[in-house]
Design a protein around this motif. Structure first.
Motif, PDB file in Angstrom:
ATOM      1  N   LEU A  54       0.837  -1.209   0.000  1.00  0.00           N
ATOM      2  CA  LEU A  54       0.000   0.000   0.000  1.00  0.00           C
ATOM      3  C   LEU A  54       0.866   1.251   0.000  1.00  0.00           C
ATOM      4  N   ASP A  55       1.944   1.216   0.807  1.00  0.00           N
ATOM      5  CA  ASP A  55       2.855   2.360   0.802  1.00  0.00           C
ATOM      6  C   ASP A  55       3.445   2.566  -0.578  1.00  0.00           C
ATOM      7  N   VAL A  56       3.868   1.475  -1.181  1.00  0.00           N
ATOM      8  CA  VAL A  56       4.522   1.579  -2.474  1.00  0.00           C
ATOM      9  C   VAL A  56       3.556   2.069  -3.545  1.00  0.00           C
ATOM     10  N   ILE A  57       2.321   1.552  -3.512  1.00  0.00           N
ATOM     11  CA  ILE A  57       1.354   1.912  -4.544  1.00  0.00           C
ATOM     12  C   ILE A  57       1.127   3.408  -4.595  1.00  0.00           C
ATOM     13  N   ARG A  58       1.265   4.062  -3.464  1.00  0.00           N
ATOM     14  CA  ARG A  58       0.998   5.496  -3.432  1.00  0.00           C
ATOM     15  C   ARG A  58       2.179   6.326  -3.883  1.00  0.00           C
ATOM     16  N   GLN A  59       3.312   5.687  -4.108  1.00  0.00           N
ATOM     17  CA  GLN A  59       4.507   6.466  -4.408  1.00  0.00           C
ATOM     18  C   GLN A  59       4.455   7.097  -5.784  1.00  0.00           C
ATOM     19  N   ASP A  60       5.186   8.210  -5.910  1.00  0.00           N
ATOM     20  CA  ASP A  60       5.186   8.932  -7.185  1.00  0.00           C
ATOM     21  C   ASP A  60       5.745   8.092  -8.319  1.00  0.00           C
ATOM     22  N   TYR A  61       6.759   7.266  -8.020  1.00  0.00           N
ATOM     23  CA  TYR A  61       7.366   6.558  -9.139  1.00  0.00           C
ATOM     24  C   TYR A  61       6.412   5.529  -9.744  1.00  0.00           C
ATOM     25  N   MET A  62       5.373   5.163  -9.008  1.00  0.00           N
ATOM     26  CA  MET A  62       4.364   4.288  -9.597  1.00  0.00           C
ATOM     27  C   MET A  62       3.570   5.057 -10.653  1.00  0.00           C
ATOM     28  N   THR A  63       3.255   6.322 -10.346  1.00  0.00           N
ATOM     29  CA  THR A  63       2.572   7.145 -11.343  1.00  0.00           C
ATOM     30  C   THR A  63       3.471   7.359 -12.559  1.00  0.00           C
ATOM     31  N   GLN A  69       6.543  16.802 -10.521  1.00  0.00           N
ATOM     32  CA  GLN A  69       7.062  17.908  -9.750  1.00  0.00           C
ATOM     33  C   GLN A  69       8.302  17.560  -8.953  1.00  0.00           C
ATOM     34  N   ASP A  70       8.273  16.407  -8.298  1.00  0.00           N
ATOM     35  CA  ASP A  70       9.341  16.128  -7.351  1.00  0.00           C
ATOM     36  C   ASP A  70      10.281  15.066  -7.904  1.00  0.00           C
ATOM     37  N   PRO A  71      11.455  15.475  -8.387  1.00  0.00           N
ATOM     38  CA  PRO A  71      12.350  14.492  -8.989  1.00  0.00           C
ATOM     39  C   PRO A  71      12.866  13.490  -7.960  1.00  0.00           C
ATOM     40  N   MET A  72      12.828  13.862  -6.690  1.00  0.00           N
ATOM     41  CA  MET A  72      13.333  12.936  -5.685  1.00  0.00           C
ATOM     42  C   MET A  72      12.500  11.681  -5.597  1.00  0.00           C
ATOM     43  N   THR A  73      11.197  11.837  -5.791  1.00  0.00           N
ATOM     44  CA  THR A  73      10.333  10.662  -5.615  1.00  0.00           C
ATOM     45  C   THR A  73       9.816  10.103  -6.928  1.00  0.00           C
ATOM     46  N   ALA A  74      10.077  10.806  -8.034  1.00  0.00           N
ATOM     47  CA  ALA A  74       9.492  10.346  -9.291  1.00  0.00           C
ATOM     48  C   ALA A  74      10.231   9.160  -9.882  1.00  0.00           C
ATOM     49  N   LEU A  75      11.457   8.930  -9.434  1.00  0.00           N
ATOM     50  CA  LEU A  75      12.224   7.829 -10.009  1.00  0.00           C
ATOM     51  C   LEU A  75      12.221   6.643  -9.063  1.00  0.00           C
ATOM     52  N   ASN A  76      12.206   5.437  -9.648  1.00  0.00           N
ATOM     53  CA  ASN A  76      12.180   4.220  -8.852  1.00  0.00           C
ATOM     54  C   ASN A  76      13.554   3.972  -8.240  1.00  0.00           C
ATOM     55  N   PRO A  77      13.631   3.908  -6.913  1.00  0.00           N
ATOM     56  CA  PRO A  77      14.955   3.822  -6.281  1.00  0.00           C
ATOM     57  C   PRO A  77      15.733   2.538  -6.554  1.00  0.00           C
ATOM     58  N   VAL A  78      15.024   1.472  -6.935  1.00  0.00           N
ATOM     59  CA  VAL A  78      15.772   0.222  -7.081  1.00  0.00           C
ATOM     60  C   VAL A  78      16.131  -0.106  -8.527  1.00  0.00           C
ATOM     61  N   MET A  79      15.910   0.845  -9.445  1.00  0.00           N
ATOM     62  CA  MET A  79      16.321   0.607 -10.831  1.00  0.00           C
ATOM     63  C   MET A  79      17.315   1.660 -11.272  1.00  0.00           C
ATOM     64  N   THR A  80      18.239   1.284 -12.135  1.00  0.00           N
ATOM     65  CA  THR A  80      19.189   2.273 -12.624  1.00  0.00           C
ATOM     66  C   THR A  80      18.470   3.269 -13.529  1.00  0.00           C
ATOM     67  N   HIS A 130      19.550   7.571  -6.365  1.00  0.00           N
ATOM     68  CA  HIS A 130      20.048   8.226  -5.158  1.00  0.00           C
ATOM     69  C   HIS A 130      21.459   8.769  -5.333  1.00  0.00           C
ATOM     70  N   GLN A 131      22.105   8.365  -6.428  1.00  0.00           N
ATOM     71  CA  GLN A 131      23.454   8.864  -6.658  1.00  0.00           C
ATOM     72  C   GLN A 131      23.486  10.181  -7.434  1.00  0.00           C
TER      73      GLN A 131
END
Lengths: 287, 311, 332
Positions: free
Chosen positions: B197-206, C100-111, C154-155
């Motif tokens: 649920l936490d992950v689903i809400r994350q921006d990178y999912m959008t 808007q937020d580049p910090m959270t828009a990218l998936n942390p576990v993929m290059t 994160h790098q």
């Protein structure tokens, strides 16, 4: 966007909590349980009703006289069950309360000061964390003997380690924020800063954990009593009753079922409440 | 990376030492006097005192502890008061049974719980979610020894499908494993669901959806990999706590494992056995915890980076 | 409105249904984006800008969020009527979004290389190797060394992460780029760089863009057209010149007045009195009327439609029923 309704956080949380049907059921159950355990002390006489042996009545399945039946020594299970609630509640709440005070203090100190103090405290906590609850209890009970109080002490350790971690994590998050610096600037003494400014912001995870941990502790207490190293016989602790019941699993299965149901519903109520609190305290809308 | 592994192993040692010392110390204070236990019944007070000297029981605690640990490294943890057999040997004979029970339980629990957790997270707030959550809630609320007894009543005594005690063929593993595993499954389900649920809400999912990724890939390829950390934490915790859970299941089902060994030995006041078994169990748990931590690094590149730099 | 529009939004209504009531995020949104033009979508926080952008990709988070009505025509095709597989083909390929937020828009576990490559794999049926090679080229184009393709988000610093996000968005040459406050989370010096990069790339590729921002300065610099949003509706829309120099809506006037102006040093800032309305409890009629210095009784009764006031310039204000009305005629 400004919400013109302003309520204190406590009221707002409570209002949200009430919307959660599960949490409400849990709360009602727990209130009833507390009332029952208090009442049991007045209604029943320990010596005559709870522990008196009455072999002529032994091993009766549930009937009109004995709603939950009797055990191998002729004791009324219904009375023992109600009385037994006290042990679970006292041990559960007591352990968690003591663990809370110790744990939050240690955790706040560790989180706030960091550095060497932090390392020392956390290494010690880690050692206790890596020993399972049951082992700690075994060791303490061997040291101090089997009694309700000692069981309570034994179970404090796990509670304390849990709270230490939570408090430390919360304090570390808040410590660096600006309003804490502002408090310093005004000249507040450190302990006051921790108590009045930092801890109130860490309350949410701690409150949730208290509720859930009481449930875990109750299960641990009954497990240890089941193994014979918890509350000593002839006390009607639910786990101990299950241990007795096990001897008669073939001929008096009801002895095995009923106390367990009590434990399960109590812990269930606590979990429902804890989950409800977690949802109510979470400012992010989950819908 | 290798440096990190070595470093963690080095760090583990003081933890093991501290833990074992605490246990040794406590058991030493409470246990029966070894000299009295080992001496023949008609021994005089002087003879017992002499035995004490010989056994080195009047040495300071640290010396005795040191000797004990040295002994452990050689595989000598003393002899049981009760069975007169070697503690280490007895422990190692019983250990495989516990491992078998614990691993089976965790494996089956994970197999059921992780998919269930993902499923309920995706269908949040529907009846499917509620159903799964109710199951998990009950699982987490019931004491597992009670579950064991209920299972015996239903499946052993009444339906006669499975045996209720002792180790036999594979069917004797079923009920104990379910007893231990159900509680695990419930906890893992809850953790998986909340992590997802936490992950689903994350921006990178959008972001992933905005790229045109199909929904299934969004959940599994993009989402699950991030949720794995808390899930693995819980699974790891369950593995290293399996011993605890096993104690109860082993008692209820008379399963010849390490947990029951400890409990029986306590009842019989067999101090060397209790001390040895508990310390060995703790050592095992430390090792399992270390293994779990290393697995994290494998899954989360941020943690891997931290560790490679530290090393 | 221009005939050659890449995007036509008509009467879009989006609601979020929560426990505390219904949030009317977007209430009858209508605007067009011209081919190869950049539209600046301006408004304060809570005006509904991000919701509008997400609607174009049909990515409103359900089940609480619902698109109640409206049409969104991309090159003539109604996005709101597309099925899942058509939507997936469209996203990232015809329309792309920068968050808007580049910090959270990218998936942390993929290059970062992987994340860019995915766009190629999805829409151009490229193999993993080909896609990765293309990804490296995109990195170069946004000013990041190709060798960093195997690094994790994160790098990177915030500005560089945003460049990665831009690379992802532009990978398949979309016709329309939605940029949701792309520089708000960045340092001021980096902001300029990133904006310039975006501007150049868009012109090179002849893309249209909707730039969502609350920074009027940025709008003035790179936008061809401007639309001002208030309480989920467009209140003024026109070319940049028209909106800036011939400001028509009282709200827009208020926005400009509340900006500090070097030429007017020493004068007090004039804020717009009152507060942004609560989207779950909007005022009746024109949503701005409680704060409007020109409001009349009628303003509380009817919601004004967009009316033409010259050139490509439209305003949603009933004051213009009076043909002689101009702003600056009354400040309380």
């Amino acid at each position: 966007m400004v919400n013109a309704k302003s309520r204190s956080m406590g009221q707002e949380t409570f209002r949200r909590l009430l919307k959660n049907k599960g949490a409400v059921c849990g709360m009602v159950f727990l209130v009833l349980l507390v009332l029952i355990s208090i009442a049991a002390g007045f209604v029943y006489n320990y010596d005559t009703d709870i522990i008196a042996i009455n072999m002529s009545q032994a091993l009766q399945p549930p009937n009109a006289n004995h709603w939950f039946g009797t055990d191998a020594l002729g004791r009324d299970i219904f009375a023992r069950m109600l009385y037994g609630a006290r042990y679970s509640l006292i041990i559960g709440v007591g352990s968690v309360a003591i663990g809370l005070v110790i744990g939050v203090t240690l955790g706040a100190i560790a989180g706030f000061y960091g550095g060497f103090v932090d390392q020392m405290i956390m290494r010690t906590v880690d050692v206790f964390y890596s020993i399972p609850n049951i082992m700690i209890a075994v060791v303490i009970v061997s040291l101090l003997g089997t009694s309700t109080m000692n069981l309570l002490i034994a179970l404090c350790f796990t509670c304390a380690t849990s709270f230490t971690r939570i408090a430390r994590a919360s304090v570390m998050t808040i410590r660096d924020q600006e309003f804490v610096e502002a408090a310093y600037e005004i000249g507040l003494p450190t302990w006051k800063i921790i108590l009045k400014h930092i801890l109130p912001n860490c309350l949410s995870p701690i409150i949730v954990q208290v509720t859930l941990l009481i449930g875990t502790t109750i299960i641990a207490a009954s497990s240890l009593s089941f193994l014979g190293i918890g509350v000593p016989l002839p006390a009607p602790e639910w786990g101990a009753m299950l241990s007795e019941g096990r001897q008669h699993i073939r001929d008096a299965a009801y002895m095995c079922i009923i106390p367990g149901l009590a434990i399960m519903f109590t812990v269930l109520a606590l979990n429902l409440l804890g989950d409800g609190l977690r949802d109510a305290l979470d400012p992010k809308m989950k819908r | 990376m290798l440096k990190y592994i070595l470093k963690r192993i080095m760090l583990m040692i003081p933890a093991i030492l501290a833990t074992s010392f605490i246990i040794y110390f406590a058991m030493d204070m409470t246990g029966s006097d070894p000299a009295t236990a080992l001496a023949p019944d008609n021994a005089t007070e002087e003879q017992i005192e002499q035995l004490r000297e010989e056994l080195g029981l009047n040495d300071p605690i640290f010396v005795r502890y040191g000797k004990y640990m040295m002994g452990m490294m050689k595989g000598d943890l003393g002899t049981s008061y009760v069975t007169k057999r070697d503690v280490f040997e007895t422990f190692m004979t019983r250990l495989p049974n516990t491992i078998q029970l614990a691993f089976t339980a965790v494996f089956v629990a994970t197999l059921i719980a992780v998919p269930l957790g993902i499923y309920t997270a995706i269908h949040q707030n529907t009846w499917k979610d509620t159903g799964g959550m109710v199951f998990a809630l009950f699982g987490v609320s019931m004491p597992n020894f009670w579950l064991g007894m209920i299972l015996i009543i239903i499946f052993s005594l009444n339906l006669k499908w499975f045996p209720s005690g002792a180790k036999g063929g594979p069917e004797s593993l079923v009920l104990p494993a379910v007893t231990v595993g159900l509680g695990f499954a419930a906890l893992i389900t809850r953790t998986t669901r909340s992590a997802m649920l936490d992950v689903i809400r994350q921006d990178y999912m959008t972001t992933a959806r905005a790229k045109g990724t199909g929904e299934r890939d969004v959940i599994f390829k993009h989402g699950l990999r991030n949720a794995l950390i808390p899930i693995i934490t819980v699974i790891g915790m369950q593995l290293s706590n399996a011993l605890t859970g096993s104690v109860l299941a082993e008692t209820v089902f008379s399963w010849p494992g390490v947990g029951r060994l400890i409990v029986d030995s306590i009842a019989k006041r067999d101090t060397p056995m209790v001390t040895g078994a508990i310390i060995m169990s703790c050592v095992l748990m430390c090792v399992v915890n270390l293994a779990v931590d290393l697995i994290y690094a494998f899954f989360d590149p941020r943690i891997k980076a931290q560790y490679s730099q530290k090393g | 409105m221009e005939n050659s529009s890449i995007l036509k939004v008509k009467d879009l209504v989006v609601h979020y249904e929560t426990d505390d009531g219904c949030v009317n995020a977007v209430n009858g949104l209508t605007f067009d984006v011209g081919v190869k033009k950049t539209l600046g979508l301006v408004g304060e926080t809570g005006a509904g800008k991000t919701t509008s952008a997400l609607s174009i990709l049909n990515l409103i988070p359900g089940p609480a969020g619902k698109i109640k009505q409206g049409e969104i025509l991309l090159d003539g095709h109604d996005i709101l009527k597309m099925n899942q597989s058509e939507l997936e083909k469209m996203r990232g390929n015809d329309v792309a979004m920068i968050f808007q937020d580049p910090m959270t828009a990218l998936n942390p576990v993929m290059t970062v290389g992987e994340q860019i490559a995915q766009v190629f794999e999805l829409h151009q049926k490229a193999s993993k190797r080909e896609a990765f090679a293309e990804a490296k080229k995109m990195l170069k184009m946004v000013g990041i060394a190709e060798s960093r393709a195997n690094d994790y988000p994160h790098q990177f610093s915030g500005g560089m992460r945003q460049r990665v996000v831009i690379a992802i968005a532009l990978a398949c040459n979309p016709k329309l780029l939605l940029a949701d406050e792309p520089t708000t989370a960045l340092d001021v010096t980096i902001q300029a760089q990133v904006l310039e990069l975006m501007s150049n790339l868009i012109h090179d590729r002849s893309m249209s863009m909707i730039l969502i921002t609350h920074d009027l300065g940025v709008v003035a610099e790179i936008c061809d057209d401007v639309a001002v949003m208030y309480a989920g509706r467009i209140v003024e829309i026109g070319s940049a010149g028209e909106v800036f120099n011939e400001t028509a809506h009282p709200y827009t006037e208020g926005l400009f007045n509340s900006l500090p102006n070097l030429k007017q040093q020493g004068e007090e800032l004039v804020p717009i009195k009152g507060m942004m309305p609560d989207p779950s409890n909007l005022p009746s009629g024109c949503a701005f009327h409680p704060r409007c210095p020109y409001a009349t009784e009628n303003c509380a009764k009817e919601q004004p439609g967009l009316r033409h006031v010259g050139g490509n310039h439209f305003v949603a204000c009933d004051a213009y029923n009076d043909a002689a009305f101009t702003l600056g005629g009354g400040v309380n």
